[in-house]
Enzyme design. Structure first.
Site, PDB file in Angstrom:
ATOM      1  N   GLU A 227      83.696  22.046  26.702  1.00 56.41           N
ATOM      2  CA  GLU A 227      83.311  20.917  27.580  1.00 56.41           C
ATOM      3  C   GLU A 227      83.255  19.686  26.702  1.00 56.41           C
ATOM      4  OE1 GLU A 227      82.758  20.570  30.707  1.00 56.41           O
ATOM      5  OE2 GLU A 227      82.565  22.611  31.459  1.00 56.41           O
ATOM      6  N   CYS A 261      77.715  12.542  29.055  1.00 54.18           N
ATOM      7  CA  CYS A 261      79.161  12.778  29.153  1.00 54.18           C
ATOM      8  C   CYS A 261      79.741  12.219  30.454  1.00 54.18           C
ATOM      9  CB  CYS A 261      79.455  14.262  29.021  1.00 54.18           C
ATOM     10  SG  CYS A 261      78.533  15.257  30.189  1.00 54.18           S
TER      11      CYS A 261
HETATM   12  P1  NAD Z   1      80.252  16.574  18.240  1.00 54.07           P
HETATM   13  O1  NAD Z   1      81.574  17.090  18.667  1.00 54.07           O
HETATM   14  O2  NAD Z   1      80.204  15.650  17.095  1.00 54.07           O
HETATM   15  O3  NAD Z   1      79.277  17.786  17.837  1.00 54.07           O
HETATM   16  C1  NAD Z   1      78.964  18.815  18.751  1.00 54.07           C
HETATM   17  C2  NAD Z   1      78.600  20.071  17.965  1.00 54.07           C
HETATM   18  O4  NAD Z   1      79.757  20.543  17.252  1.00 54.07           O
HETATM   19  C3  NAD Z   1      77.528  19.847  16.908  1.00 54.07           C
HETATM   20  O5  NAD Z   1      76.685  20.972  16.898  1.00 54.07           O
HETATM   21  C4  NAD Z   1      78.328  19.742  15.617  1.00 54.07           C
HETATM   22  O6  NAD Z   1      77.624  20.082  14.449  1.00 54.07           O
HETATM   23  C5  NAD Z   1      79.450  20.742  15.873  1.00 54.07           C
HETATM   24  N1  NAD Z   1      80.683  20.500  15.121  1.00 54.07           N
HETATM   25  C6  NAD Z   1      81.150  19.324  14.613  1.00 54.07           C
HETATM   26  N2  NAD Z   1      82.373  19.506  14.054  1.00 54.07           N
HETATM   27  C7  NAD Z   1      82.691  20.832  14.222  1.00 54.07           C
HETATM   28  C8  NAD Z   1      83.832  21.638  13.913  1.00 54.07           C
HETATM   29  N3  NAD Z   1      84.903  21.112  13.325  1.00 54.07           N
HETATM   30  N4  NAD Z   1      83.819  22.923  14.279  1.00 54.07           N
HETATM   31  C9  NAD Z   1      82.764  23.470  14.915  1.00 54.07           C
HETATM   32  N5  NAD Z   1      81.647  22.762  15.242  1.00 54.07           N
HETATM   33  C10 NAD Z   1      81.619  21.461  14.905  1.00 54.07           C
HETATM   34  O7  NAD Z   1      79.575  15.943  19.533  1.00 54.07           O
HETATM   35  P2  NAD Z   1      78.168  15.208  19.638  1.00 54.07           P
HETATM   36  O8  NAD Z   1      78.278  13.860  19.015  1.00 54.07           O
HETATM   37  O9  NAD Z   1      77.083  16.111  19.191  1.00 54.07           O
HETATM   38  O10 NAD Z   1      78.004  15.077  21.225  1.00 54.07           O
HETATM   39  C11 NAD Z   1      78.490  14.024  21.974  1.00 54.07           C
HETATM   40  C12 NAD Z   1      79.758  14.444  22.702  1.00 54.07           C
HETATM   41  O11 NAD Z   1      79.474  15.547  23.559  1.00 54.07           O
HETATM   42  C13 NAD Z   1      80.292  13.353  23.607  1.00 54.07           C
HETATM   43  O12 NAD Z   1      81.679  13.287  23.483  1.00 54.07           O
HETATM   44  C14 NAD Z   1      79.898  13.845  25.000  1.00 54.07           C
HETATM   45  O13 NAD Z   1      80.694  13.323  26.035  1.00 54.07           O
HETATM   46  C15 NAD Z   1      80.043  15.319  24.844  1.00 54.07           C
HETATM   47  N6  NAD Z   1      79.319  16.046  25.894  1.00 54.07           N
HETATM   48  C16 NAD Z   1      80.039  16.653  26.891  1.00 54.07           C
HETATM   49  C17 NAD Z   1      79.376  17.322  27.932  1.00 54.07           C
HETATM   50  C18 NAD Z   1      80.152  17.986  29.066  1.00 54.07           C
HETATM   51  O14 NAD Z   1      79.529  18.664  29.871  1.00 54.07           O
HETATM   52  N7  NAD Z   1      81.451  17.838  29.164  1.00 54.07           N
HETATM   53  C19 NAD Z   1      77.972  17.368  27.939  1.00 54.07           C
HETATM   54  C20 NAD Z   1      77.267  16.753  26.908  1.00 54.07           C
HETATM   55  C21 NAD Z   1      77.965  16.094  25.884  1.00 54.07           C
END
Ligand code: NAD
Length: 453
Positions: A227, A261
Site C-alpha cells: 500500500e 496517504c
Molecule cells: P517509507 O517508505 O519511508 O517507510 C515505510 C517503512 O518501510 C518504514 O518502516 C521503513 O523503515 C521501511 N523501509 C524503508 N526502506 C526500506 C526498504 N528498502 N526495504 C524494506 N523496508 C524499508 O514511508 P514512510 O515515510 O514511513 O511513510 C509515508 C508513506 O506511507 C507515504 O508515501 C504515505 O502515502 C504512505 N502511506 C500509505 C498508506 C496506504 O494505505 N496506501 C497508508 C499510510 C501511509
C-alpha cells in the site's frame, strides 16, 4: 547495545529509546517465528481470535495513553491520536468473523468429483509500517495475518518505534511466544527482513520503498501486499455545494498536517466559481491552529521531522517560482512546523502537482471544463483515492467512474465506506490491498484437493 531514539517533533525532546535490531540476527528471528507457527495454526480460529479479542480489550482500556504516545511521537493533535487509538479493534469481533468466513474451506462438486478449496496460512509474515498512523497500520496487517494462522515479524517505522513497541507489548501479554515479534531499525533492517525467509511481506509506505520491496521479493516469488502513497485529486463541479466542498478540502488537505496517504493534494475547480471557492477555503483554513498536538486547541501539528518539513517547503518554493500564487501561508515556518498554506494557479509541470507532498498545503488548479479536470486528475502515476463534489447524482457518478483511483468518494472522502469493502490503490499506489474478503485471503495460500467418487 545500540539504541534508536524517538524524538517529539513538536519539541525536539527525546521521548525514549528502543534497542536497534542487529540485521545479522533477523534470519534467526525468522527461524524462531517459523518454529512457533504450526502450534499457533493448530490452535484454530476460535482460540486465536479469543486471544486477539482479549489483547484488543487491553488496547481499548488505555486509548488515552496510546493517543498521547502517538501525539508526542509523531505530532498529530491529541484528538486525532485518540480517534486512531479508539479505532483499533473497534469492530474487532465482526472483523474476525469476516476473516474466518473468507478462509473457511469451500466445496465444489459435480457428478464425478468433489473438490475442496482450502485457504491455509502462508507461514511467516513480515509487516513493515509507516509513521503516520503508527498504531492502526500495524493493526491492519497484524489482525488478518494472525487470525488466519500466520506468525508476524513487525517492523515499525524508525520514526515511531515506541508506538510499535507499545502495540507489540500489549498483544504479547496474551499471545504465545514468538507469534508476534518486533524488529526495530530503518531501511537496513527492512531490507534484511524482506530478503529473509519470510513468506509474505505486507508493507505500507512510500512508492519508492514499495518498488524496492517488490524487486527484492521477486527473487524468490515472495507474496507481497503493498500500500503506497497517493496524490489524491478532488474535482469540484459548478453546481457543488461550495461551503461543503471547501470544508472537506480544508479537512482533507490538513488532517494530520496533510500526512495522510489519502490527503486531498490537488483541487480542480471551474474558473467560474474558483474565486468564491478559494475565499471559502482560505476562511476555513485560517481557523486552524498550528502547535504542539498535546495542547487542547491545536488542530494542526508539526511535520514528523525536518526532512519532511524541508521536502514540503521545497515543493512550495518551487511552485511559487514557477508561478503559483500563495493565498495563505508563505514564510515564517518555525522548527518542524509548516504554516497551513493555500496555493492557486498550480500547474501540472510543478513538482507539487505530481509528487506526493504529505504536508499542510491545499493546491488549487482552475479548469475550463470537466474533461480538463478529469484529464488532469488522472495525470499522475498514483491512484489511491479521489473525490468529486457536485449536486447532480448522475454526473458525479459518471465522473467517479472515470477517475483512475482505487477508492473514490462522492461528496465525501474515501472513508467512511461500507464495512467489507477493500482499502485499495490503483496503479503505483497499490499492489494488493487491505480489508475485505479478498484482502484477507492474501494472507493465505489457496490449495485445491479433488477426489473422485
Ligand atoms: P517509507 O517508505 O519511508 O517507510 C515505510 C517503512 O518501510 C518504514 O518502516 C521503513 O523503515 C521501511 N523501509 C524503508 N526502506 C526500506 C526498504 N528498502 N526495504 C524494506 N523496508 C524499508 O514511508 P514512510 O515515510 O514511513 O511513510 C509515508 C508513506 O506511507 C507515504 O508515501 C504515505 O502515502 C504512505 N502511506 C500509505 C498508506 C496506504 O494505505 N496506501 C497508508 C499510510 C501511509
Amino acid at each position: 547495545m545500540p539504541t534508536l531514539k524517538s524524538y517529539n517533533p513538536a519539541t525536539g525532546t527525546v521521548m525514549g529509546e528502543v534497542p536497534i535490531t542487529n540485521p545479522g540476527d533477523i534470519p534467526e528471528m525468522v527461524k524462531k517465528s517459523r518454529n512457533a507457527q504450526p502450534s499457533w495454526d493448530q490452535l484454530g480460529h476460535h482460540a486465536r481470535n479469543k486471544l486477539l479479542v482479549d489483547a484488543y480489550r487491553d488496547i481499548q482500556s488505555q486509548t488515552e495513553r496510546l493517543a498521547s504516545l502517538i501525539t508526542r511521537e509523531m505530532g498529530k493533535p491529541f484528538r486525532e491520536g485518540l480517534i486512531e487509538a479508539e479505532s483499533l479493534g473497534s469492530h474487532l469481533e465482526e472483523e474476525l468473523r469476516e476473516i474466518e468466513l473468507a478462509v473457511v474451506p469451500e466445496t465444489y462438486r459435480d457428478e464425478k468429483s468433489l473438490s475442496t478449496v482450502y485457504r491455509d496460512p502462508l507461514g511467516v509474515c513480515a509487516a513493515i509500517t509507516p509513521w503516520n498512523f503508527p498504531l492502526s497500520m500495524p493493526s491492519w496487517m497484524v489482525i488478518p495475518a494472525l487470525s488466519t494462522g500466520n506468525v508476524v515479524l513487525l517492523k515499525p517505522s524508525e520514526e515511531t518505534p515506541l508506538c510499535g513497541q507499545a502495540f507489540v507489548d500489549i498483544l504479547n501479554a496474551h499471545l504465545p511466544k514468538d507469534v508476534l515479534n518486533v524488529i526495530h531499525g530503518a531501511d537496513e533492517q527492512g531490507k534484511k527482513l524482506v530478503e529473509s525467509n519470510v513468506d509474505l511481506i505486507a508493507f505500507t509506505g512510500s512508492r519508492e520503498t514499495g518498488k524496492d520491496i517488490l524487486r527484492s521479493a521477486s527473487r524468490t516469488f515472495k507474496r507481497v501486499v503493498l500500500e503506497m502513497g497517493g496524490k489524491d485529486p478532488m474535482i469540484i463541479l459548478e453546481d457543488a455545494h461550495l461551503e461543503k466542498a471547501a470544508r472537506f478540502a480544508a479537512f482533507n488537505s490538513f488532517r494530520n498536517s496533510g500526512q495522510v496517504c489519502v490527503s486531498t493534494e490537488r483541487i480542480f475547480v471551474p474558473e467560474k466559481i474558483a474565486e468564491q471557492f478559494e475565499a471559502l477555503l482560505v476562511e476555513t483554513v485560517e481557523g486552524l491552529e498550528l502547535g504542539d498536538g498535546m495542547k487542547e486547541t491545536t488542530t494542526l501539528g508539526p511535520m514528523v521531522n525536518s526532512r519532511q518539513r524541508d521536502h514540503v517547503l521545497g515543493q512550495i518554493d518551487d511552485a511559487v517560482t514557477e508561478g503559483a500564487e500563495i493565498l495563505l501561508g508563505g514564510d515564517g515556518h518555525k522548527d518542524n512546523f509548516v504554516k497551513p498554506t493555500v496555493l492557486t494557479n498550480v500547474t501540472e509541470s510543478m513538482s507539487i502537482a505530481s509528487d506526493e507532498t504529505f504536508g499542510p498545503v491545499a493546491c488549487v488548479t482552475r479548469v475550463a471544463s470537466v474533461d480538463e479536470a478529469i484529464r488532469k486528475a488522472n495525470s499522475t502515476p498514483f491512484g489511491l483515492g479521489a473525490a468529486v463534489f457536485g449536486e447532480n447524482e448522475e454526473e458525479t457518478s459518471r465522473i467517479a467512474r472515470q477517475l483512475n483511483a482505487g477508492m473514490v468518494g462522492i461528496n465525501q472522502g474515501v472513508a467512511p465506506c461500507v464495512r467489507g469493502t477493500p482499502w485499495i490503490g490503483a496503479r503505483e499506489s497499490g499492489y494488493g490491498f487491505h480489508k475485505s474478503k479478498d484482502g484477507h485471503r492474501q494472507f493465505t495460500q489457496t490449495r485445491v484437493v479433488t477426489k473422485r467418487f
